[in-house]
Scaffold this motif. Structure first.
Motif, mmCIF file in Angstrom:
data_model
loop_
_atom_site.group_PDB
_atom_site.id
_atom_site.type_symbol
_atom_site.label_atom_id
_atom_site.label_comp_id
_atom_site.label_asym_id
_atom_site.label_seq_id
_atom_site.Cartn_x
_atom_site.Cartn_y
_atom_site.Cartn_z
ATOM 1 N N PRO A 25 -21.470 -91.159 -12.960
ATOM 2 C CA PRO A 25 -21.554 -89.707 -12.753
ATOM 3 C C PRO A 25 -20.253 -89.018 -13.135
ATOM 4 C CG PRO A 25 -21.342 -90.864 -10.657
ATOM 5 C CD PRO A 25 -21.571 -91.906 -11.707
ATOM 6 N N ARG A 26 -20.361 -87.755 -13.514
ATOM 7 C CA ARG A 26 -19.154 -87.012 -13.854
ATOM 8 C C ARG A 26 -18.245 -86.918 -12.632
ATOM 9 N NH1 ARG A 26 -20.048 -81.532 -17.088
ATOM 10 N NH2 ARG A 26 -21.616 -81.113 -15.519
ATOM 11 N N PRO A 27 -16.936 -87.004 -12.860
ATOM 12 C CA PRO A 27 -16.006 -86.933 -11.731
ATOM 13 C C PRO A 27 -16.153 -85.623 -10.962
ATOM 14 C CG PRO A 27 -14.876 -87.644 -13.724
ATOM 15 C CD PRO A 27 -16.242 -87.203 -14.136
ATOM 16 N N ARG A 28 -15.987 -85.713 -9.660
ATOM 17 C CA ARG A 28 -16.034 -84.511 -8.826
ATOM 18 C C ARG A 28 -14.663 -83.826 -8.846
ATOM 19 N NH1 ARG A 28 -20.311 -84.322 -5.144
ATOM 20 N NH2 ARG A 28 -21.649 -86.164 -5.160
ATOM 21 N N PRO A 29 -14.656 -82.504 -8.722
ATOM 22 C CA PRO A 29 -13.370 -81.799 -8.633
ATOM 23 C C PRO A 29 -12.610 -82.234 -7.378
ATOM 24 C CG PRO A 29 -15.187 -80.277 -9.066
ATOM 25 C CD PRO A 29 -15.800 -81.604 -8.725
ATOM 26 N N PRO A 30 -11.296 -82.184 -7.402
ATOM 27 C CA PRO A 30 -10.461 -81.746 -8.524
ATOM 28 C C PRO A 30 -10.288 -82.846 -9.575
ATOM 29 C CG PRO A 30 -9.081 -82.337 -6.658
ATOM 30 C CD PRO A 30 -10.496 -82.480 -6.196
ATOM 31 N N VAL A 31 -10.450 -82.466 -10.842
ATOM 32 C CA VAL A 31 -10.272 -83.395 -11.948
ATOM 33 C C VAL A 31 -8.821 -83.312 -12.428
ATOM 34 C CG1 VAL A 31 -10.932 -83.929 -14.311
ATOM 35 C CG2 VAL A 31 -12.672 -83.265 -12.648
ATOM 36 N N LEU A 32 -8.162 -84.460 -12.436
ATOM 37 C CA LEU A 32 -6.774 -84.535 -12.870
ATOM 38 C C LEU A 32 -6.698 -85.153 -14.260
ATOM 39 C CD1 LEU A 32 -6.566 -84.347 -9.699
ATOM 40 C CD2 LEU A 32 -4.476 -85.699 -9.901
ATOM 41 N N ALA A 33 -5.812 -84.607 -15.087
ATOM 42 C CA ALA A 33 -5.529 -85.197 -16.401
ATOM 43 C C ALA A 33 -4.025 -85.242 -16.586
ATOM 44 C CB ALA A 33 -6.182 -84.390 -17.518
ATOM 45 N N GLY A 34 -3.545 -86.329 -17.151
ATOM 46 C CA GLY A 34 -2.126 -86.470 -17.427
ATOM 47 C C GLY A 34 -1.810 -86.107 -18.865
ATOM 48 N N ILE A 35 -0.549 -85.834 -19.113
ATOM 49 C CA ILE A 35 -0.045 -85.546 -20.454
ATOM 50 C C ILE A 35 0.884 -86.685 -20.866
ATOM 51 C CG2 ILE A 35 1.453 -84.032 -21.819
ATOM 52 C CD1 ILE A 35 -1.206 -82.742 -21.313
ATOM 53 N N THR A 36 0.725 -87.181 -22.097
ATOM 54 C CA THR A 36 1.645 -88.187 -22.618
ATOM 55 C C THR A 36 2.033 -87.812 -24.039
ATOM 56 O OG1 THR A 36 1.993 -90.558 -22.986
ATOM 57 C CG2 THR A 36 -0.200 -89.706 -23.496
ATOM 58 N N HIS A 37 3.298 -87.975 -24.376
ATOM 59 C CA HIS A 37 3.787 -87.687 -25.717
ATOM 60 C C HIS A 37 3.747 -88.964 -26.542
ATOM 61 C CE1 HIS A 37 5.159 -84.041 -23.745
ATOM 62 N NE2 HIS A 37 5.389 -83.527 -24.945
ATOM 63 N N VAL A 38 2.871 -88.990 -27.537
ATOM 64 C CA VAL A 38 2.657 -90.171 -28.372
ATOM 65 C C VAL A 38 2.508 -89.716 -29.823
ATOM 66 C CG1 VAL A 38 1.131 -92.115 -28.881
ATOM 67 C CG2 VAL A 38 1.504 -91.433 -26.508
ATOM 68 N N ASP A 39 3.148 -90.418 -30.731
ATOM 69 C CA ASP A 39 2.950 -90.170 -32.156
ATOM 70 C C ASP A 39 2.033 -91.246 -32.711
ATOM 71 O OD1 ASP A 39 4.295 -87.825 -32.669
ATOM 72 O OD2 ASP A 39 6.226 -88.823 -32.836
ATOM 73 N N ARG A 40 0.963 -90.820 -33.358
ATOM 74 C CA ARG A 40 0.012 -91.759 -33.932
ATOM 75 C C ARG A 40 -0.124 -91.495 -35.414
ATOM 76 N NH1 ARG A 40 -5.321 -91.260 -31.781
ATOM 77 N NH2 ARG A 40 -5.592 -93.233 -32.814
ATOM 78 N N ALA A 41 -0.162 -92.566 -36.205
ATOM 79 C CA ALA A 41 -0.213 -92.421 -37.666
ATOM 80 C C ALA A 41 -1.587 -91.973 -38.142
ATOM 81 C CB ALA A 41 0.182 -93.741 -38.324
ATOM 82 N N TYR A 42 -2.645 -92.534 -37.545
ATOM 83 C CA TYR A 42 -4.003 -92.259 -38.027
ATOM 84 C C TYR A 42 -4.889 -91.859 -36.850
ATOM 85 C CZ TYR A 42 -2.140 -94.749 -42.040
ATOM 86 O OH TYR A 42 -1.349 -95.149 -43.088
ATOM 87 N N GLY A 43 -4.864 -90.566 -36.510
ATOM 88 C CA GLY A 43 -5.639 -90.098 -35.376
ATOM 89 C C GLY A 43 -7.138 -90.143 -35.604
ATOM 90 N N GLU A 44 -7.555 -90.154 -36.890
ATOM 91 C CA GLU A 44 -8.984 -90.145 -37.182
ATOM 92 C C GLU A 44 -9.638 -91.504 -36.977
ATOM 93 O OE1 GLU A 44 -6.594 -89.294 -39.188
ATOM 94 O OE2 GLU A 44 -6.786 -87.158 -39.692
ATOM 95 N N VAL A 45 -8.826 -92.539 -36.735
ATOM 96 C CA VAL A 45 -9.344 -93.904 -36.624
ATOM 97 C C VAL A 45 -8.963 -94.478 -35.272
ATOM 98 C CG1 VAL A 45 -9.286 -96.227 -37.588
ATOM 99 C CG2 VAL A 45 -9.130 -94.234 -39.108
ATOM 100 N N LYS A 46 -9.938 -95.054 -34.589
ATOM 101 C CA LYS A 46 -9.667 -95.758 -33.346
ATOM 102 C C LYS A 46 -9.753 -97.253 -33.649
ATOM 103 C CE LYS A 46 -9.298 -92.106 -30.737
ATOM 104 N NZ LYS A 46 -9.216 -91.089 -31.755
ATOM 105 N N ASP A 47 -8.625 -97.846 -34.064
ATOM 106 C CA ASP A 47 -8.626 -99.245 -34.426
ATOM 107 C C ASP A 47 -8.156 -100.104 -33.261
ATOM 108 O OD1 ASP A 47 -5.947 -98.681 -34.328
ATOM 109 O OD2 ASP A 47 -5.611 -98.879 -36.477
ATOM 110 N N SER A 48 -8.121 -101.418 -33.474
ATOM 111 C CA SER A 48 -7.749 -102.338 -32.399
ATOM 112 C C SER A 48 -6.307 -102.126 -31.954
ATOM 113 C CB SER A 48 -7.963 -103.785 -32.840
ATOM 114 O OG SER A 48 -7.223 -104.059 -34.024
ATOM 115 N N ALA A 49 -5.428 -101.730 -32.880
ATOM 116 C CA ALA A 49 -4.033 -101.485 -32.502
ATOM 117 C C ALA A 49 -3.937 -100.340 -31.503
ATOM 118 C CB ALA A 49 -3.205 -101.187 -33.750
#
Length: 198
Positions: A25-49
């Protein structure tokens, strides 16, 4: 209820196997999300790395999602979701360098149909004081409004009420999916055969 389906093809190339598991089921409020600073070379691909990189990221306690911000402060996407920000009564979402999910594409189509303003450009974390609302999208969470954003430098951003755009999209997504739902039922009649040409 709804189910996630993972399809696997047997090694002999002849047998198709399916595996299904319930969507939580969808999480009940309050919904928390974190922020992380990450540089990714290929955002269009979700590879094993990326899977290994994602698993190594530090999540705030209780967070439902971790939102990726690049070195320029651009908010790109979540580790398993797409991200939308409401600013100046318009929706902002990254237009590139992301993997666009099916619910994100549906949101963009509905925005066009409902004449809701959208800008395909990533919001910037430095401008967060002007954000009116934030939500994430994914197959299991659909449109999930975020109540609290936790920055990786100790910042906290709270959204006390939902922007009308977010409430409207949440309702529209549910109505769209309910209208398209097709349930497997052994007792249902077989679909009619298409007419044959004479």
């Amino acid at each position: 209820g709804d189910a996630d389906a993972v399809m696997m093809l047997a090694t002999d190339g002849e047998q198709l196997l399916t595996h299904a598991k319930p969507i939580p089921p969808r999480p009940r409020p309050p919904v928390l999300a974190g922020i992380t600073h990450v540089d990714r070379a290929y955002g269009e691909v979700k590879d094993s790395a990326w899977v290994f990189e994602r698993d190594a990221l530090a999540w705030p306690p209780g967070a439902n999602e971790l939102i990726i911000v690049d070195k320029n402060g651009q908010v790109l996407e979540g580790t398993s979701s797409n991200v939308f920000v409401v600013k100046d009564d318009a929706l902002y979402t990254a237009g590139g360098h992301i993997l666009s999910g099916s619910i994100r594409r549906l949101v963009l189509r509905l925005c066009s149909e409902l004449n809701l303003p959208v800008r395909l450009e990533p919001p910037n974390w430095a401008d967060r004081a002007g954000w009116q609302d934030v939500f994430i999208t994914s197959t299991s969470r659909l449109v999930l409004p975020v109540d609290v954003l936790l920055g990786d430098a100790g910042e906290t951003l709270k959204f006390e009420s939902r922007h009308p755009i977010v409430a409207r999209l949440d309702s529209a997504i549910l109505a769209e999916l309910e209208g398209e739902a097709r349930w497997l039922d052994e007792s249902a009649p077989e679909p009619a055969a298409p007419p044959t040409s004479q």
